[in-house]
Design an enzyme around this catalytic site. Structure first.
Site, mmCIF file in Angstrom:
data_model
loop_
_atom_site.group_PDB
_atom_site.id
_atom_site.type_symbol
_atom_site.label_atom_id
_atom_site.label_comp_id
_atom_site.label_asym_id
_atom_site.label_seq_id
_atom_site.Cartn_x
_atom_site.Cartn_y
_atom_site.Cartn_z
ATOM 1 N N SER A 8 0.845 -1.199 0.000
ATOM 2 C CA SER A 8 0.000 0.000 0.000
ATOM 3 C C SER A 8 0.876 1.242 0.000
ATOM 4 C CB SER A 8 -0.898 0.009 1.234
ATOM 5 O OG SER A 8 -1.489 1.284 1.357
ATOM 6 N N HIS A 33 -1.388 -1.241 -4.092
ATOM 7 C CA HIS A 33 -2.650 -0.902 -3.433
ATOM 8 C C HIS A 33 -2.658 0.613 -3.211
ATOM 9 C CE1 HIS A 33 -6.198 -1.810 -0.958
ATOM 10 N NE2 HIS A 33 -5.756 -0.904 -0.111
ATOM 11 N N ASP A 35 -4.778 3.762 -1.658
ATOM 12 C CA ASP A 35 -5.849 4.120 -0.716
ATOM 13 C C ASP A 35 -6.310 5.554 -0.914
ATOM 14 O OD1 ASP A 35 -6.134 1.757 0.978
ATOM 15 O OD2 ASP A 35 -4.081 2.172 1.604
ATOM 16 N N MET A 37 -8.869 8.406 0.377
ATOM 17 C CA MET A 37 -9.716 8.742 1.535
ATOM 18 C C MET A 37 -10.235 10.166 1.409
ATOM 19 S SD MET A 37 -7.281 7.308 4.542
ATOM 20 C CE MET A 37 -6.524 5.687 4.475
ATOM 21 N N HIS A 66 -8.494 1.409 -3.726
ATOM 22 C CA HIS A 66 -9.420 1.200 -2.603
ATOM 23 C C HIS A 66 -10.042 2.550 -2.248
ATOM 24 C CE1 HIS A 66 -9.707 -0.021 1.971
ATOM 25 N NE2 HIS A 66 -10.895 0.154 1.427
ATOM 26 N N MET A 68 -12.125 4.801 -0.128
ATOM 27 C CA MET A 68 -12.776 5.012 1.171
ATOM 28 C C MET A 68 -13.439 6.376 1.102
ATOM 29 S SD MET A 68 -9.706 3.381 3.405
ATOM 30 C CE MET A 68 -8.605 3.471 2.004
ATOM 31 N N MET A 137 -11.776 -5.700 5.616
ATOM 32 C CA MET A 137 -10.916 -4.796 6.381
ATOM 33 C C MET A 137 -10.567 -5.449 7.718
ATOM 34 S SD MET A 137 -10.207 -2.140 4.598
ATOM 35 C CE MET A 137 -9.208 -1.421 5.918
ATOM 36 N N GLY A 144 -2.864 3.944 8.125
ATOM 37 C CA GLY A 144 -1.932 2.827 8.076
ATOM 38 C C GLY A 144 -1.381 2.571 9.474
ATOM 39 N N ASP A 175 -6.914 -6.338 4.362
ATOM 40 C CA ASP A 175 -6.237 -5.040 4.385
ATOM 41 C C ASP A 175 -6.241 -4.466 5.795
ATOM 42 O OD1 ASP A 175 -5.247 -2.530 3.821
ATOM 43 O OD2 ASP A 175 -6.993 -1.869 2.659
HETATM 44 C C1 DX5 Z 1 -6.288 1.569 5.876
HETATM 45 C C2 DX5 Z 1 -5.927 1.331 4.436
HETATM 46 C C3 DX5 Z 1 -4.841 0.341 4.280
HETATM 47 C C4 DX5 Z 1 -3.500 0.775 4.850
HETATM 48 C C5 DX5 Z 1 -2.861 -0.454 5.385
HETATM 49 O O1 DX5 Z 1 -7.439 2.320 5.952
HETATM 50 O O2 DX5 Z 1 -7.039 0.850 3.701
HETATM 51 O O3 DX5 Z 1 -4.677 -0.080 2.929
HETATM 52 O O4 DX5 Z 1 -2.673 1.381 3.899
HETATM 53 O O5 DX5 Z 1 -1.739 -0.091 6.095
HETATM 54 P P1 DX5 Z 1 -1.049 -1.089 7.115
HETATM 55 O O6 DX5 Z 1 -0.624 -2.295 6.330
HETATM 56 O O7 DX5 Z 1 0.102 -0.294 7.642
HETATM 57 O O8 DX5 Z 1 -2.059 -1.441 8.166
HETATM 58 ZN ZN ZN Z 2 -6.620 -0.097 1.658
#
Ligand code: DX5
Ligand code: ZN
Length: 217
Positions: A8, A33, A35, A37, A66, A68, A137, A144, A175
């Site tokens: 990610s 990946h 993310d 947000m 992904h 969010m 999730m 992260g 994830d």
């Molecule tokens: C969290 C994200 C993840 C994040 C994972 O909301 O969707 O993809 O980047 O990070 P780690 O592996 O550090 O938990």
């Molecule tokens: Zn993610």
């Protein structure tokens, strides 16, 4: 069974994003990946189209996006045009999930559905054959580096059984808080794609971390 690793880039060094993308290119990892947000669906804002477009220019592996965000339908076309190979939306953010999945597939890319830790696997019952990927999730989305929630194993096993029973060939992705220490148990439970942010980019040697997860197969 397919077993893939998706670093990610949320955990990458944004002052040296090029270097981190090249690192993943040179590794045994399978997908990027990405993310996105919006500060509404989750309590954090990450990045949007400009970063995605820049990563796309140099990435040599598929981009697993992904979302969010609330109302993802408004942006599907733009994310596909920016280079997404997979778009995953949250079940909790979609009033008409079936329609949203059809829209994503009509763009010629893979369609995914994510569920939060508080959403039961059975909420996916009616759409098991309508998605290419289901993302479970294993932390509350938004950041992260959070701790893996152990009840995820049961959810993966449940979903694997449901998919097998309905002859659906969608991938199961996990994830949040995933790394070399729990990769094998997740693959054994029936996961196909493991996302790892901090476990890769904050590792002393990211290539070794990726390799350890690949070897967990
Ligand atoms: C969290 C994200 C993840 C994040 C994972 O909301 O969707 O993809 O980047 O990070 P780690 O592996 O550090 O938990
Ligand atoms: Zn993610």
């Amino acid at each position: 069974m397919k077993r893939l690793i998706a670093p990610s880039i949320l955990s990458a060094d944004f002052n040296h994003l090029h270097k981190d993308v090249m690192l993943v290119n040179s590794s045994n990892a399978d997908w990027f990946h990405v993310d996105v947000m919006d500060g509404v669906f989750v309590p954090n804002i990450s990045f949007g189209f400009p970063i995605l477009q820049h990563v796309k220019k140099i990435a040599q592996k598929p981009l697993d996006v992904h979302l969010m965000i609330v109302q993802p339908d408004r942006y599907l076309q733009e994310f596909a045009a920016a280079g997404a190979d997979v778009i995953t939306v949250h079940l909790e953010a979609c009033t008409h999930i079936h329609r949203t999945l059809q829209s994503i597939r009509s763009l010629g890319i893979k369609a995914g559905v994510a569920i939060n830790p508080g959403t039961p696997v059975h909420a996916l019952d009616s759409i098991l054959t309508d998605a290419d990927l289901f993302l479970i999730m294993s932390v509350n989305p938004g950041f992260g580096g959070q701790k893996f929630i152990p009840s995820t194993y049961d959810k993966v096993r449940q979903l694997r059984a449901l998919l097998d029973d309905s002859n659906a060939d969608a991938l199961i992705e996990v994830d949040g808080g995933v790394g070399p220490d729990n990769a094998e148990a997740l693959f054994d439970a029936g996961a196909n794609v493991l996302v790892a942010g901090n476990a890769v980019f904050k590792a002393d040697d990211p290539l070794v971390a990726i390799e350890r997860m690949k070897e967990a197969q």
